[in-house]
Design an enzyme around this catalytic site. Sequence first.
Site, PDB file in Angstrom:
ATOM      1  N   ARG A   1       0.882  -1.326  -0.111  1.00 36.27           N
ATOM      2  CA  ARG A   1      -0.057  -0.221   0.155  1.00 36.27           C
ATOM      3  C   ARG A   1       0.838   1.343  -0.059  1.00 36.27           C
ATOM      4  NH1 ARG A   1      -2.546   1.642   4.086  1.00 36.27           N
ATOM      5  NH2 ARG A   1      -3.936   3.434   3.666  1.00 36.27           N
TER       6      ARG A   1
ATOM      7  N   ARG B   1     -10.556   4.335  -1.953  1.00 34.12           N
ATOM      8  CA  ARG B   1      -9.174   3.668  -1.377  1.00 34.12           C
ATOM      9  C   ARG B   1      -8.973   4.633  -0.343  1.00 34.12           C
ATOM     10  NH1 ARG B   1      -7.669  -1.324  -3.413  1.00 34.12           N
ATOM     11  NH2 ARG B   1      -8.578  -1.297  -5.600  1.00 34.12           N
TER      12      ARG B   1
ATOM     13  N   THR C   1     -15.378  13.695  -0.445  1.00 38.66           N
ATOM     14  CA  THR C   1     -16.873  13.668  -0.036  1.00 38.66           C
ATOM     15  C   THR C   1     -17.263  12.443   0.168  1.00 38.66           C
ATOM     16  OG1 THR C   1     -18.855  14.381  -1.198  1.00 38.66           O
ATOM     17  CG2 THR C   1     -17.447  13.535  -2.773  1.00 38.66           C
ATOM     18  N   HIS C   2     -18.360  12.126   1.062  1.00 35.70           N
ATOM     19  CA  HIS C   2     -18.712  11.101   1.907  1.00 35.70           C
ATOM     20  C   HIS C   2     -20.184  10.916   1.769  1.00 35.70           C
ATOM     21  CE1 HIS C   2     -18.566   7.457   4.129  1.00 35.70           C
ATOM     22  NE2 HIS C   2     -19.414   7.932   5.056  1.00 35.70           N
TER      23      HIS C   2
HETATM   24  C1  GAR Z   1     -20.218   9.218  -3.805  1.00 33.14           C
HETATM   25  O1  GAR Z   1     -21.644   9.369  -3.162  1.00 33.14           O
HETATM   26  C2  GAR Z   1     -19.373   9.504  -2.663  1.00 33.14           C
HETATM   27  O2  GAR Z   1     -19.287  10.089  -1.651  1.00 33.14           O
HETATM   28  C3  GAR Z   1     -19.169   7.995  -2.388  1.00 33.14           C
HETATM   29  O3  GAR Z   1     -19.131   7.453  -3.558  1.00 33.14           O
HETATM   30  C4  GAR Z   1     -19.962   7.918  -4.442  1.00 33.14           C
HETATM   31  C5  GAR Z   1     -19.440   8.249  -5.876  1.00 33.14           C
HETATM   32  O4  GAR Z   1     -20.303   8.584  -6.845  1.00 33.14           O
HETATM   33  N1  GAR Z   1     -17.833   7.852  -1.528  1.00 33.14           N
HETATM   34  C6  GAR Z   1     -17.688   6.823  -0.871  1.00 33.14           C
HETATM   35  O5  GAR Z   1     -18.519   6.034  -0.361  1.00 33.14           O
HETATM   36  C7  GAR Z   1     -16.297   6.953   0.118  1.00 33.14           C
HETATM   37  N2  GAR Z   1     -16.346   6.274   1.199  1.00 33.14           N
HETATM   38  P1  GAR Z   1     -19.940   8.929  -8.316  1.00 33.14           P
HETATM   39  O6  GAR Z   1     -18.849   8.237  -8.593  1.00 33.14           O
HETATM   40  O7  GAR Z   1     -21.021   9.059  -8.972  1.00 33.14           O
HETATM   41  O8  GAR Z   1     -18.998  10.353  -8.073  1.00 33.14           O
END
Ligand code: GAR
Length: 196
Positions: free
Chosen positions: A64, A90, A107-108
């Site tokens: 990693r 990741r 963003t989460h």
């Molecule tokens: C988003 O909702 C983001 O917050 C999430 O994946 C999605 C990606 O959507 N991220 C996580 O869950 C990270 N822990 P997208 O590929 O359509 O932008």
Amino acid sequence: MLTLLVLISGSGSNLRALLEASDGPECPFRIIAVGADNNATGLEHAHEFEVPTFVVEPQKFASREEWGKGLLSLVREWKPDLVVSAGFMRIIPAGVVTELTPNLINTHPALLPLYPGAHAVRDALAAGATETGATVHIIDEGVDTGPVIRQCVVAVEPGDTEFILHERIKVAERGMLIDVVHDIATKKIVLEEFVY
Ligand code: GAR
């Protein structure tokens, strides 16, 4: 002009929203490169907007940490002002975080500190939450533990599936992410002030 490097793993709808927002002449930010940890379908958005891309796959590295060094060297080639993890699934190694902080945000799809990790929407439903949302935060060495910049609330509706709820969250999330990046670009948000 704030320059961004966006990291993705999947469909890249947040990336697309940023690309569309940055397309006009008035926009104070610009995406200069997009990176992914796999041959993600979302890279197509970058190609459409003629933004350069790279793929840095963990399987091609001995550890990693080595993967993190590979990622960092590719990011550094572009010298972005800000790195945005937008659906990058990741955990970024601590060595990379130390080098990029505080100009590394994520963003989460949950109201952190609730439901960190890779299954935030599923976890909110399983917990019987009546509301959830999305969070933009500075990445630190933990998993979704860094300082919160902004959050938006989304109601959980009766009958919601993980997919339906996640799609509703993503509508709010995309708008919030654009606003946060805009505010960083115009210095309404100063990331250094969030780190202590
Ligand atoms: C988003 O909702 C983001 O917050 C999430 O994946 C999605 C990606 O959507 N991220 C996580 O869950 C990270 N822990 P997208 O590929 O359509 O932008």
